[in-house]
Design a protein around this motif. Structure first.
Motif, PDB file in Angstrom:
ATOM      1  N   THR A  65      -6.260 -12.038   1.838  1.00  9.91           N
ATOM      2  CA  THR A  65      -5.281 -12.084   0.647  1.00  9.91           C
ATOM      3  C   THR A  65      -4.130 -11.199   1.315  1.00  9.91           C
ATOM      4  O   THR A  65      -4.414 -10.332   2.281  1.00  9.91           O
ATOM      5  CB  THR A  65      -6.097 -11.393  -0.475  1.00  9.91           C
ATOM      6  OG1 THR A  65      -6.329 -10.297  -0.190  1.00  9.91           O
ATOM      7  CG2 THR A  65      -7.221 -12.209  -0.840  1.00  9.91           C
ATOM      8  N   HIS A  66      -3.013 -11.139   0.478  1.00  7.96           N
ATOM      9  CA  HIS A  66      -2.056 -10.355   0.687  1.00  7.96           C
ATOM     10  C   HIS A  66      -2.424  -8.809   0.793  1.00  7.96           C
ATOM     11  O   HIS A  66      -1.956  -8.142   1.368  1.00  7.96           O
ATOM     12  CB  HIS A  66      -0.975 -10.786  -0.057  1.00  7.96           C
ATOM     13  CG  HIS A  66      -0.832 -10.321  -1.344  1.00  7.96           C
ATOM     14  ND1 HIS A  66      -1.508 -10.855  -2.273  1.00  7.96           N
ATOM     15  CD2 HIS A  66      -0.142  -9.177  -2.194  1.00  7.96           C
ATOM     16  CE1 HIS A  66      -1.369 -10.370  -3.621  1.00  7.96           C
ATOM     17  NE2 HIS A  66      -0.589  -9.625  -3.245  1.00  7.96           N
ATOM     18  N   LEU A 119      -0.456 -20.103  -0.847  1.00 10.41           N
ATOM     19  CA  LEU A 119      -0.154 -19.202  -0.065  1.00 10.41           C
ATOM     20  C   LEU A 119      -0.019 -19.422   1.453  1.00 10.41           C
ATOM     21  O   LEU A 119       0.831 -19.112   2.060  1.00 10.41           O
ATOM     22  CB  LEU A 119      -1.565 -18.225   0.011  1.00 10.41           C
ATOM     23  CG  LEU A 119      -1.168 -16.819   0.787  1.00 10.41           C
ATOM     24  CD1 LEU A 119      -0.201 -16.133   0.204  1.00 10.41           C
ATOM     25  CD2 LEU A 119      -2.476 -15.911   0.468  1.00 10.41           C
TER      26      LEU A 119
END
Length: 54
Positions: free
Chosen positions: A2-3, A48
């Motif tokens: 994830t970011h 994403l």
């Protein structure tokens, strides 16, 4: 990843200040570059994997 995981990784293992990636691609301030990528990823509304900053 994830970011948030990516952000934590680069905070714990910072890259060098300057990177000469290709002869035509030079990053002179990696921390500023990463902050702009984090902002782009955080604000992206689509999938994403399609985010340009990803």
């Amino acid at each position: 990843m994830t970011h948030e995981e990516i952000k934590r990784y680069f905070e714990s293992t910072p890259p060098p200040l300057e990177v000469n990636w290709k002869p035509w691609a030079k990053i002179s301030d990696t921390q500023l570059f990463l902050r702009s990528c984090y902002t782009g990823i955080y604000n992206y509304n689509g999938p994403l994997e399609m985010c340009p900053a990803w």
